[in-house]
Design an enzyme around this catalytic site. Sequence first.
Site, PDB file in Angstrom:
ATOM      1  CG  ASP A   1      -2.144   0.941   0.954  1.00 19.55           C
ATOM      2  OD1 ASP A   1      -2.462   1.315  -0.101  1.00 19.55           O
ATOM      3  OD2 ASP A   1      -2.739   1.256   2.169  1.00 19.55           O
TER       4      ASP A   1
ATOM      5  CG  HIS B   1      -3.940  10.532   3.050  1.00 24.11           C
ATOM      6  ND1 HIS B   1      -4.996  10.223   4.132  1.00 24.11           N
ATOM      7  CD2 HIS B   1      -3.143   9.416   3.428  1.00 24.11           C
ATOM      8  CE1 HIS B   1      -4.838   9.307   4.706  1.00 24.11           C
ATOM      9  NE2 HIS B   1      -3.756   8.935   4.594  1.00 24.11           N
TER      10      HIS B   1
ATOM     11  CD  GLU C   1      -5.961   4.703   5.142  1.00 24.09           C
ATOM     12  OE1 GLU C   1      -5.320   3.960   4.243  1.00 24.09           O
ATOM     13  OE2 GLU C   1      -5.337   5.467   5.928  1.00 24.09           O
TER      14      GLU C   1
ATOM     15  CD  GLU D   1      -5.512   2.945   0.175  1.00 21.58           C
ATOM     16  OE1 GLU D   1      -4.775   2.458  -0.774  1.00 21.58           O
ATOM     17  OE2 GLU D   1      -5.279   3.157   1.316  1.00 21.58           O
TER      18      GLU D   1
ATOM     19  CG  ASP E   1      -5.603   0.472   4.111  1.00 21.80           C
ATOM     20  OD1 ASP E   1      -5.600  -0.727   4.712  1.00 21.80           O
ATOM     21  OD2 ASP E   1      -4.981   1.449   4.291  1.00 21.80           O
TER      22      ASP E   1
ATOM     23  NE  ARG F   1      -7.332   6.215  10.338  1.00 25.84           N
ATOM     24  CZ  ARG F   1      -6.678   5.909   9.164  1.00 25.84           C
ATOM     25  NH1 ARG F   1      -5.464   5.473   9.032  1.00 25.84           N
ATOM     26  NH2 ARG F   1      -7.228   6.325   7.967  1.00 25.84           N
TER      27      ARG F   1
ATOM     28  CD  GLN G   1      -2.489   4.167  11.047  1.00 22.56           C
ATOM     29  OE1 GLN G   1      -3.839   4.130  11.010  1.00 22.56           O
ATOM     30  NE2 GLN G   1      -1.926   4.817  10.192  1.00 22.56           N
TER      31      GLN G   1
ATOM     32  CE1 TYR H   1       3.712   6.865  12.413  1.00 21.07           C
ATOM     33  CE2 TYR H   1       2.643   6.722  14.387  1.00 21.07           C
ATOM     34  CZ  TYR H   1       3.084   7.562  13.201  1.00 21.07           C
ATOM     35  OH  TYR H   1       3.221   8.783  13.497  1.00 21.07           O
TER      36      TYR H   1
ATOM     37  CE  LYS I   1      -3.008   2.211   7.600  1.00 16.14           C
ATOM     38  NZ  LYS I   1      -4.184   2.587   6.928  1.00 16.14           N
TER      39      LYS I   1
ATOM     40  CB  THR J   1      -7.319  -4.901   2.504  1.00 15.54           C
ATOM     41  OG1 THR J   1      -6.184  -4.480   3.337  1.00 15.54           O
ATOM     42  CG2 THR J   1      -7.276  -3.834   1.481  1.00 15.54           C
TER      43      THR J   1
ATOM     44  CD  GLU K   1      -7.201  12.367   5.041  1.00 17.73           C
ATOM     45  OE1 GLU K   1      -6.766  13.142   4.346  1.00 17.73           O
ATOM     46  OE2 GLU K   1      -7.470  11.273   4.650  1.00 17.73           O
TER      47      GLU K   1
HETATM   48 CA    CA Z   1      -4.049   3.113   3.019  1.00 20.02          CA
END
Ligand code: CA
Length: 409
Positions: free
Chosen positions: A124, A131, A197, A199, A231, A235, A238, A242, A251, A255, A356
């Site tokens: 990914d 973003h 997400e 995508e 995706d 959060r 993550q 991360y 994640k 997916t 976001e």
């Molecule tokens: Ca992603």
Amino acid sequence: MSTWLDLPADHPFGVHNLPYGVFSLDTGRRRVGVRIGDLVLDAGPVAAGDGDRGAGGVSHLATAWQTPSLNAFLSLGRPAWTAARAWLTELLTDERHRATVEPHLHPLGDVTLHLPLAVADYVDFYASEDHASNVGQIFRPDNAALPPNWKHLPIGYHGRSGTVVVSGTDVVRPSGQRKAPTDPTPSFGPSIRLDIEAELGYVVGGATELGSRVPLDEAEDHLFGVVLLNDWSARDIQAWEYVPLGPFLGKSFATSISAWVTPLEALREARVPLPGQSDPPVLPYLAGDAAGFDIHLEVALNGTVVSRPEYAGMYWAPAQMLAHLTVNGASLRDGDLFGSGTISGPAKDSRGSLLELTWNGTEPLTLEDGSTRGFLEDGDSVTMTAWAPGPEGCRIALGEVTGTIRPAR
Ligand code: CA
């Protein structure tokens, strides 16, 4: 170009589209199908019956299409993909083929759609400047919004191919560790910041040898087509895990991709120049003729449209991502899949994640039923759709990707 099928000229799955998927009827055997309108063409038997036709015939297509994934077809490479599309187009536009083809058309309502490919490696990327900048401001408010490498290379991470699921598959809320900066110690439990997400995913074929690289100007020979990709992202998990190695369990739980893979050739009219990479200039292996796509997405949460991301604003092109992916000699496998990264634009209603859209939950969205959301609740359904301009003023729809959140186990 018109078809002998009873299909409106402006149907978004018209004869200029022809996406591939994998389907089964009641008997259960999975095989490759091609969508035309609201029908699925069982293309393998038609190709098998047409084996001696033309230069080389199409028997190799018949063999590839009568398997339970697109991988065998992906392994045949660009010349076969182009020939297949030309052959399918002739079948569906020349009235002479009608009697042969019609028995192999099935209404969408009569088929079950499956994951269209056995996903080999899944990567990914992170190709939207808006973003990356938004996430930087939310996760690292004391640092520059964009990391120093962001405009020099398409940032990516390796994901979990075994948890890529087809549209319609339920998603179980993941559990894991979280620790907010103000918490004294980490805690464990179901994610409380479950997100999406929006995508595009690129489906790769034409395997390459370990130690070789795919130059930018050959990258599209390996880009078979696109799917819509969600995706799913936890959060809270993550944010705690991360640093320093990137996303992991936040994640890898699921997916989702669309059941239909839109061939890159169906997006020819949608090609657009990238927004611009002159400052700073990219290194030579990333420089050249690399196009983006004018694809318009829509994200709906329980039926309320919450965002309309525009893919044309993405900073990095798929050809650059593929060239970068292999520049160290990493080989490609048939069925590799890479995501574009969340598609977000400068306008608030064009952001491709709830992180976001709600600014980390501080500005909740109001849905049509009057309820509000910072992040996803159990029972929530998210559906992403998209279209691109096609020839003769038509629209090319991508297959939708949808999923519903189930409670943690
Ligand atoms: Ca992603």
